[in-house]
Design a protein around this motif. Structure first.
Motif, mmCIF file in Angstrom:
data_model
loop_
_atom_site.group_PDB
_atom_site.id
_atom_site.type_symbol
_atom_site.label_atom_id
_atom_site.label_comp_id
_atom_site.label_asym_id
_atom_site.label_seq_id
_atom_site.Cartn_x
_atom_site.Cartn_y
_atom_site.Cartn_z
ATOM 1 N N THR A 296 88.259 3.253 -68.732
ATOM 2 C CA THR A 296 87.944 2.015 -68.028
ATOM 3 C C THR A 296 89.223 1.298 -67.604
ATOM 4 O OG1 THR A 296 85.886 1.779 -69.275
ATOM 5 C CG2 THR A 296 86.713 -0.185 -68.177
ATOM 6 N N GLN A 297 90.230 1.278 -68.473
ATOM 7 C CA GLN A 297 91.508 0.662 -68.127
ATOM 8 C C GLN A 297 92.165 1.389 -66.964
ATOM 9 O OE1 GLN A 297 93.136 -2.270 -69.551
ATOM 10 N NE2 GLN A 297 94.037 -1.889 -67.536
ATOM 11 N N ALA A 298 92.072 2.726 -66.966
ATOM 12 C CA ALA A 298 92.645 3.508 -65.863
ATOM 13 C C ALA A 298 91.966 3.160 -64.545
ATOM 14 C CB ALA A 298 92.508 5.004 -66.158
ATOM 15 N N PHE A 299 90.661 2.951 -64.585
ATOM 16 C CA PHE A 299 89.940 2.584 -63.361
ATOM 17 C C PHE A 299 90.322 1.180 -62.901
ATOM 18 C CE2 PHE A 299 86.216 0.803 -61.129
ATOM 19 C CZ PHE A 299 86.174 1.683 -60.061
ATOM 20 N N LEU A 300 90.450 0.253 -63.829
ATOM 21 C CA LEU A 300 90.874 -1.111 -63.481
ATOM 22 C C LEU A 300 92.270 -1.097 -62.862
ATOM 23 C CD1 LEU A 300 89.597 -2.962 -66.669
ATOM 24 C CD2 LEU A 300 88.691 -3.233 -64.351
ATOM 25 N N ASP A 301 93.156 -0.280 -63.414
ATOM 26 C CA ASP A 301 94.503 -0.151 -62.840
ATOM 27 C C ASP A 301 94.426 0.414 -61.424
ATOM 28 O OD1 ASP A 301 95.594 -1.095 -65.186
ATOM 29 O OD2 ASP A 301 96.094 0.889 -65.981
ATOM 30 N N TYR A 302 93.537 1.357 -61.231
ATOM 31 C CA TYR A 302 93.374 1.961 -59.902
ATOM 32 C C TYR A 302 92.852 0.937 -58.901
ATOM 33 C CZ TYR A 302 92.013 5.219 -56.240
ATOM 34 O OH TYR A 302 91.888 5.869 -55.040
ATOM 35 N N MET A 303 91.976 0.049 -59.344
ATOM 36 C CA MET A 303 91.423 -0.982 -58.463
ATOM 37 C C MET A 303 92.504 -1.899 -57.893
ATOM 38 S SD MET A 303 88.118 -0.944 -57.849
ATOM 39 C CE MET A 303 87.920 -2.614 -57.265
ATOM 40 N N THR A 304 93.585 -2.096 -58.642
ATOM 41 C CA THR A 304 94.659 -2.982 -58.174
ATOM 42 C C THR A 304 95.889 -2.199 -57.708
ATOM 43 O OG1 THR A 304 95.416 -3.231 -60.476
ATOM 44 C CG2 THR A 304 93.922 -4.914 -59.619
ATOM 45 N N SER A 305 95.747 -0.883 -57.547
ATOM 46 C CA SER A 305 96.857 -0.065 -57.080
ATOM 47 C C SER A 305 97.129 -0.331 -55.603
ATOM 48 C CB SER A 305 96.543 1.418 -57.285
ATOM 49 O OG SER A 305 95.480 1.822 -56.424
ATOM 50 N N LYS A 306 98.293 0.101 -55.138
ATOM 51 C CA LYS A 306 98.657 -0.081 -53.732
ATOM 52 C C LYS A 306 97.662 0.626 -52.821
ATOM 53 C CE LYS A 306 102.493 0.425 -50.477
ATOM 54 N NZ LYS A 306 103.901 0.879 -50.293
ATOM 55 N N THR A 307 97.231 1.805 -53.229
ATOM 56 C CA THR A 307 96.260 2.567 -52.435
ATOM 57 C C THR A 307 94.985 1.777 -52.231
ATOM 58 O OG1 THR A 307 97.112 4.698 -53.202
ATOM 59 C CG2 THR A 307 94.857 4.664 -52.363
ATOM 60 N N MET A 308 94.433 1.226 -53.308
ATOM 61 C CA MET A 308 93.174 0.504 -53.192
ATOM 62 C C MET A 308 93.354 -0.870 -52.558
ATOM 63 S SD MET A 308 90.653 2.335 -53.746
ATOM 64 C CE MET A 308 89.537 0.970 -53.414
ATOM 65 N N SER A 309 94.523 -1.484 -52.715
ATOM 66 C CA SER A 309 94.766 -2.776 -52.057
ATOM 67 C C SER A 309 94.731 -2.616 -50.545
ATOM 68 C CB SER A 309 96.122 -3.349 -52.493
ATOM 69 O OG SER A 309 96.084 -3.703 -53.858
ATOM 70 N N THR A 310 95.313 -1.532 -50.069
ATOM 71 C CA THR A 310 95.280 -1.239 -48.630
ATOM 72 C C THR A 310 93.851 -0.983 -48.178
ATOM 73 O OG1 THR A 310 97.504 -0.285 -48.703
ATOM 74 C CG2 THR A 310 96.117 0.313 -46.828
ATOM 75 N N GLN A 311 93.120 -0.196 -48.958
ATOM 76 C CA GLN A 311 91.733 0.105 -48.624
ATOM 77 C C GLN A 311 90.874 -1.150 -48.676
ATOM 78 O OE1 GLN A 311 90.640 2.848 -47.428
ATOM 79 N NE2 GLN A 311 88.451 2.423 -47.429
ATOM 80 N N ALA A 312 91.156 -2.029 -49.622
ATOM 81 C CA ALA A 312 90.384 -3.265 -49.765
ATOM 82 C C ALA A 312 90.474 -4.119 -48.504
ATOM 83 C CB ALA A 312 90.882 -4.051 -50.975
ATOM 84 N N GLU A 313 91.670 -4.228 -47.935
ATOM 85 C CA GLU A 313 91.838 -5.025 -46.720
ATOM 86 C C GLU A 313 91.062 -4.417 -45.554
ATOM 87 O OE1 GLU A 313 96.149 -5.405 -46.399
ATOM 88 O OE2 GLU A 313 95.945 -7.468 -47.103
ATOM 89 N N ILE A 314 91.054 -3.091 -45.468
ATOM 90 C CA ILE A 314 90.301 -2.408 -44.411
ATOM 91 C C ILE A 314 88.805 -2.702 -44.560
ATOM 92 C CG2 ILE A 314 89.596 -0.135 -43.534
ATOM 93 C CD1 ILE A 314 92.397 0.886 -44.343
ATOM 94 N N MET A 315 88.349 -2.823 -45.800
ATOM 95 C CA MET A 315 86.925 -2.996 -46.072
ATOM 96 C C MET A 315 86.475 -4.456 -46.111
ATOM 97 S SD MET A 315 86.311 -0.012 -48.948
ATOM 98 C CE MET A 315 84.545 -0.356 -49.044
ATOM 99 N N GLY A 316 87.388 -5.391 -45.814
ATOM 100 C CA GLY A 316 86.975 -6.784 -45.724
ATOM 101 C C GLY A 316 87.243 -7.637 -46.943
ATOM 102 N N TYR A 317 88.220 -7.232 -47.762
ATOM 103 C CA TYR A 317 88.609 -8.017 -48.937
ATOM 104 C C TYR A 317 90.017 -8.554 -48.742
ATOM 105 C CZ TYR A 317 84.592 -5.621 -50.955
ATOM 106 O OH TYR A 317 83.331 -5.142 -51.180
ATOM 107 N N GLY A 318 90.376 -9.576 -49.511
ATOM 108 C CA GLY A 318 91.691 -10.183 -49.391
ATOM 109 C C GLY A 318 92.611 -9.802 -50.537
ATOM 110 N N THR A 319 93.907 -10.024 -50.305
ATOM 111 C CA THR A 319 94.942 -9.685 -51.290
ATOM 112 C C THR A 319 95.405 -10.950 -52.007
ATOM 113 O OG1 THR A 319 95.673 -7.854 -49.891
ATOM 114 C CG2 THR A 319 97.196 -8.599 -51.601
ATOM 115 N N ILE A 320 95.333 -10.938 -53.318
ATOM 116 C CA ILE A 320 95.650 -12.119 -54.120
ATOM 117 C C ILE A 320 97.076 -12.594 -53.880
ATOM 118 C CG2 ILE A 320 95.923 -12.984 -56.491
ATOM 119 C CD1 ILE A 320 93.615 -11.105 -57.286
#
Length: 310
Positions: free
Chosen positions: A275-299
């Motif tokens: 679960t910790q590994a997944f949480l780390d992945y959620m805030t990784s650079k890869t997912m941060s970039t994907q998050a912006e594409i999908m309509g989310y903001g960067t803290i």
């Protein structure tokens, strides 16, 4: 005879040393491949196994589901299930221990008693904005509402669009249930905490895609939805500015647009390894970039005033 024996021993020793050297090189080569970072976290993550269960916020669902699919490719021995149900559902589920992660658009203290919320650990992963949307038949005349007008509509005081510059048409509110974090954000930051209307002119759905479709297919409809569901929205709906400010992340980052919140992933105490590994992945650079594409903001893009407001 002694010379021949000596030469034979020298040849055998040379062969032995050569073989040993080749083994050493091969060993060094393999070690170098593992430490070179060609697989990076994949090598480390590939040792993970077990399961991760997630429920809660419909606003965060698209990103969490996308991340789960990508994470599983690198960690095939980890099983992940992602469900929705609303922020209140996610928080109650993780508190009860029926899921490992409870997704929420709001702080746990806004949905749970203080003692219960205190048992959970907050992991902020991104931002989510909430936009007011109307049916396209209304957008032609009404594309900007003041906070006072919006509050009057959702309190049931204003029931016809002509009262706010629109056509002579009944206002139909498309709402989210009380368990929804999107609704909680909207009520707090758009309506100043005032309870929104429930009645004959209000429809309700627990699914953001259904809300989008309902507003798009219902003449005179108004609703609110997370930015993440507007990325691929059809022509049947349009965003409405609030007090002249457009609903976008640049205006959130600069503290001009106020209907937004953090996306939280809550765990009951400290998470296990997978679960910790997944949480780390959620805030990784890869997912941060994907998050912006999908309509989310960067803290990290919030200015000081915007960050302090939450």
């Amino acid at each position: 005879m002694r010379i021949k024996i000596r030469k034979t021993l020298i040849v055998l020793l040379s062969v032995f040393l050569l073989g040993f050297s080749l083994i050493g090189c091969a060993s060094t080569s393999n070690s170098g491949a593992n430490s070179s970072g060609t697989t990076g976290t994949q090598s480390q993550s590939s040792n993970l196994s077990g399961s991760i269960s997630i429920s809660g916020s419909s606003a965060l669902y698209p990103l969490a589901n996308n991340a789960a699919t990508a994470f599983k490719k690198d960690n095939p021995d980890v099983s992940i299930t992602v469900g929705g149900g609303g922020s209140g559902t996610g928080l109650n589920n993780v508190l009860a221990g029926t899921v490992d992660i409870g997704n929420s658009d709001v702080y746990a203290t806004e949905k749970l008693a203080a003692a219960e919320a205190g048992k959970l650990v907050d992991h902020k992963v991104c931002l989510i904005g909430v936009a007011v949307i109307v049916n396209s038949d209304i957008a032609a005349k009404v594309n900007d509402l003041s906070t006072a007008q919006l509050t009057a509509i959702f309190s049931g005081k204003t029931t016809n669009w002509q009262d706010v510059g629109g056509p002579d048409e009944q206002i139909t509110i498309v709402n989210r249930p009380s368990s929804s974090g999107t609704r909680a954000l909207f009520v707090k930051w758009a309506l100043g905490g005032q309870s929104d209307v429930e009645g004959d002119s209000s429809l309700q759905t627990d699914d953001s895609n259904a809300l989008l479709a309902t507003v798009g297919n219902t003449s005179g409809a108004i609703g609110y939805i997370a930015f993440s569901y507007l990325v691929n929205a059809g022509p049947g709906v349009a965003k409405v500015r609030i007090d002249g400010v457009d609903a976008n992340y640049d205006n959130i980052y600069s503290n001009k647009y106020q209907i937004w919140g953090y996306e939280h992933m809550y765990t009951a105490g400290q998470p296990n390894a997978q679960t910790q590994a997944f949480l780390d992945y959620m805030t990784s650079k890869t997912m941060s970039t994907q998050a912006e594409i999908m309509g989310y903001g960067t803290i990290s893009k919030l200015n000081a005033a915007a960050a302090a407001s939450r």
